[in-house]
Design a protein around this motif. Structure first.
Motif, PDB file in Angstrom:
ATOM      1  N   VAL A 193       0.841  -1.196   0.000  1.00  0.00           N
ATOM      2  CA  VAL A 193       0.000   0.000   0.000  1.00  0.00           C
ATOM      3  C   VAL A 193       0.876   1.245   0.000  1.00  0.00           C
ATOM      4  N   GLU A 194       1.939   1.168   0.753  1.00  0.00           N
ATOM      5  CA  GLU A 194       2.847   2.302   0.947  1.00  0.00           C
ATOM      6  C   GLU A 194       3.388   2.854  -0.371  1.00  0.00           C
ATOM      7  N   HIS A 195       3.786   1.949  -1.273  1.00  0.00           N
ATOM      8  CA  HIS A 195       4.424   2.394  -2.514  1.00  0.00           C
ATOM      9  C   HIS A 195       3.471   2.478  -3.700  1.00  0.00           C
ATOM     10  N   PHE A 196       2.193   2.249  -3.466  1.00  0.00           N
ATOM     11  CA  PHE A 196       1.297   2.115  -4.613  1.00  0.00           C
ATOM     12  C   PHE A 196       0.788   3.461  -5.130  1.00  0.00           C
ATOM     13  N   ASP A 197       0.838   3.607  -6.452  1.00  0.00           N
ATOM     14  CA  ASP A 197       0.340   4.813  -7.122  1.00  0.00           C
ATOM     15  C   ASP A 197      -0.997   4.450  -7.791  1.00  0.00           C
ATOM     16  N   THR A 198      -2.074   5.028  -7.282  1.00  0.00           N
ATOM     17  CA  THR A 198      -3.419   4.658  -7.751  1.00  0.00           C
ATOM     18  C   THR A 198      -3.660   5.030  -9.219  1.00  0.00           C
ATOM     19  N   THR A 199      -2.793   5.874  -9.763  1.00  0.00           N
ATOM     20  CA  THR A 199      -3.003   6.284 -11.162  1.00  0.00           C
ATOM     21  C   THR A 199      -2.393   5.297 -12.165  1.00  0.00           C
ATOM     22  N   VAL A 200      -1.617   4.332 -11.666  1.00  0.00           N
ATOM     23  CA  VAL A 200      -0.922   3.409 -12.586  1.00  0.00           C
ATOM     24  C   VAL A 200      -1.876   2.524 -13.394  1.00  0.00           C
ATOM     25  N   PRO A 201      -2.787   1.778 -12.763  1.00  0.00           N
ATOM     26  CA  PRO A 201      -3.632   0.924 -13.618  1.00  0.00           C
ATOM     27  C   PRO A 201      -4.607   1.784 -14.428  1.00  0.00           C
ATOM     28  N   GLN A 202      -4.600   1.564 -15.737  1.00  0.00           N
ATOM     29  CA  GLN A 202      -5.523   2.289 -16.623  1.00  0.00           C
ATOM     30  C   GLN A 202      -6.815   1.512 -16.788  1.00  0.00           C
ATOM     31  N   ALA A 203      -6.757   0.235 -16.458  1.00  0.00           N
ATOM     32  CA  ALA A 203      -7.907  -0.659 -16.630  1.00  0.00           C
ATOM     33  C   ALA A 203      -8.987  -0.367 -15.592  1.00  0.00           C
ATOM     34  N   LYS A 204     -10.164  -0.981 -15.815  1.00  0.00           N
ATOM     35  CA  LYS A 204     -11.183  -1.012 -14.769  1.00  0.00           C
ATOM     36  C   LYS A 204     -10.674  -1.933 -13.671  1.00  0.00           C
ATOM     37  N   VAL A 205     -10.708  -1.443 -12.439  1.00  0.00           N
ATOM     38  CA  VAL A 205     -10.279  -2.273 -11.320  1.00  0.00           C
ATOM     39  C   VAL A 205     -11.464  -2.472 -10.378  1.00  0.00           C
TER      40      VAL A 205
END
Lengths: 218, 218
Positions: free
Chosen positions: A37-49
């Protein structure tokens, strides 16, 4: 495994994501990968999640992203109970009939009877239980023996705590006389004892996947 | 109760004493009383004190007092196992046939079959287990419901952890189909669930008392 998310997974057209307090667990229909969670960038996945989430801090960020769809509002929560974890609901959605052991930081045990949720209980997970013994006495500060013969009453300290952790859980689960399905990070370790159980590491994603047609039709 | 030791107890001609890490528990044949290890003066009792002890620091002081007699060297430890706690051995000495639950900081469960020790296991005690759930998640930080109906699968968080703590232990104990005897600080609480069990708060002292003729004849 954390932060070793294959780029191919994050580039999929549709993703499922199970978000805990410390990590995100993705599934693209074929492969899984984890990120912290700490290193995750929410803008990375372009797909529907399509996701479930127990992390309130991350939730605020995800609400801002239109491609992130929280599954929870689409779950018929009345089948379960108000304060039940969404991850528990999802593993139950994936099983019509059986007793489900989800062995993570807690070990949740839930019973499904012909698609009806019958209730469940929460047992401490492997490391919580190990810490619990260690806190009682330094003499009990030992790892568990998962190769233990559960039919033999222990006569040494290591086996006494291993049996104390594992056998009551085993006896209680088997008492319900239902097919046993094990999932979660410690599934393989518990499988050594629950020999007749089926291990399914993807159970939570299977439950989530079943929700997608319901979301699409809303 | 700690440090509220009645002077009449400490003035008895013969005393039994069960020494834990934090307290001394005395029995004069009629009454019991407790004192904290921290405030205890080993020169106070003038009587013969037959004792068991798990506190290494206090042991050095007791060895200097000729009226303090450690029971352990007189126990036939081969009946049990090397690293087994002396308090567990003593409760077993007091029972010919049955399953003994000693509910303290740990819950020890031991089986005696017609005077033969068959082994046993160690389960975390009430507060260790409560702490264990609290450490997993703040949502699980709750006290246990000892009034729980063990025949009903829980559908709320408080009952899910209460059942998770109590029912696996109950199921495993009852599986052995032996008379159940409960002792230790949490005996009364567990008795609410093990309704057919016999509670005996003096079990450890009964075991110790049986050792005295053996010591006297040496």
């Amino acid at each position: 495994m954390i932060d070793e998310c294959a780029s191919t997974v994050l580039e999929s057209a549709i993703l499922l994501c199970d978000i805990g307090n410390t990590s995100l667990h993705f599934f693209d229909g074929k492969h899984t990968c984890r990120m912290s969670v700490e290193h995750f960038d929410t803008t990375v996945p372009q797909a529907k999640v399509y996701y479930i989430n127990v992390n309130p801090e991350l939730e605020a960020k995800l609400q801002e992203r239109s491609n992130w769809i929280n599954i929870k509002p689409y779950v018929e929560t009345a089948k379960y109970y108000e304060s039940m974890g969404i991850d528990r609901m999802m593993v139950c959605e994936a099983v019509d009939h059986g007793i489900i052991i989800d062995a993570g930081s807690a070990i949740t045990v839930d019973i499904m009877d012909h698609k009806t949720y019958c209730g469940g209980f929460i047992y401490p997970g492997v490391s919580a239980m190990q810490q619990s013994y260690a806190n009682i006495s330094s003499r009990l500060n030992d790892s568990f023996n998962f190769e233990l013969d559960l039919d033999k009453m222990p006569k040494n300290t290591k086996d006494s705590i291993s049996y104390g952790f594992l056998r009551p859980l085993y006896t209680e689960v088997m008492r319900h006389n239902k097919p046993v399905i094990i999932t979660g990070g410690d599934a393989a370790r518990l499988h050594r004892l629950f020999k007749s159980a089926r291990v399914d590491e993807l159970l939570v994603f299977k439950g989530m996947k079943q929700m997608i047609p319901r979301i699409a039709s809303c």
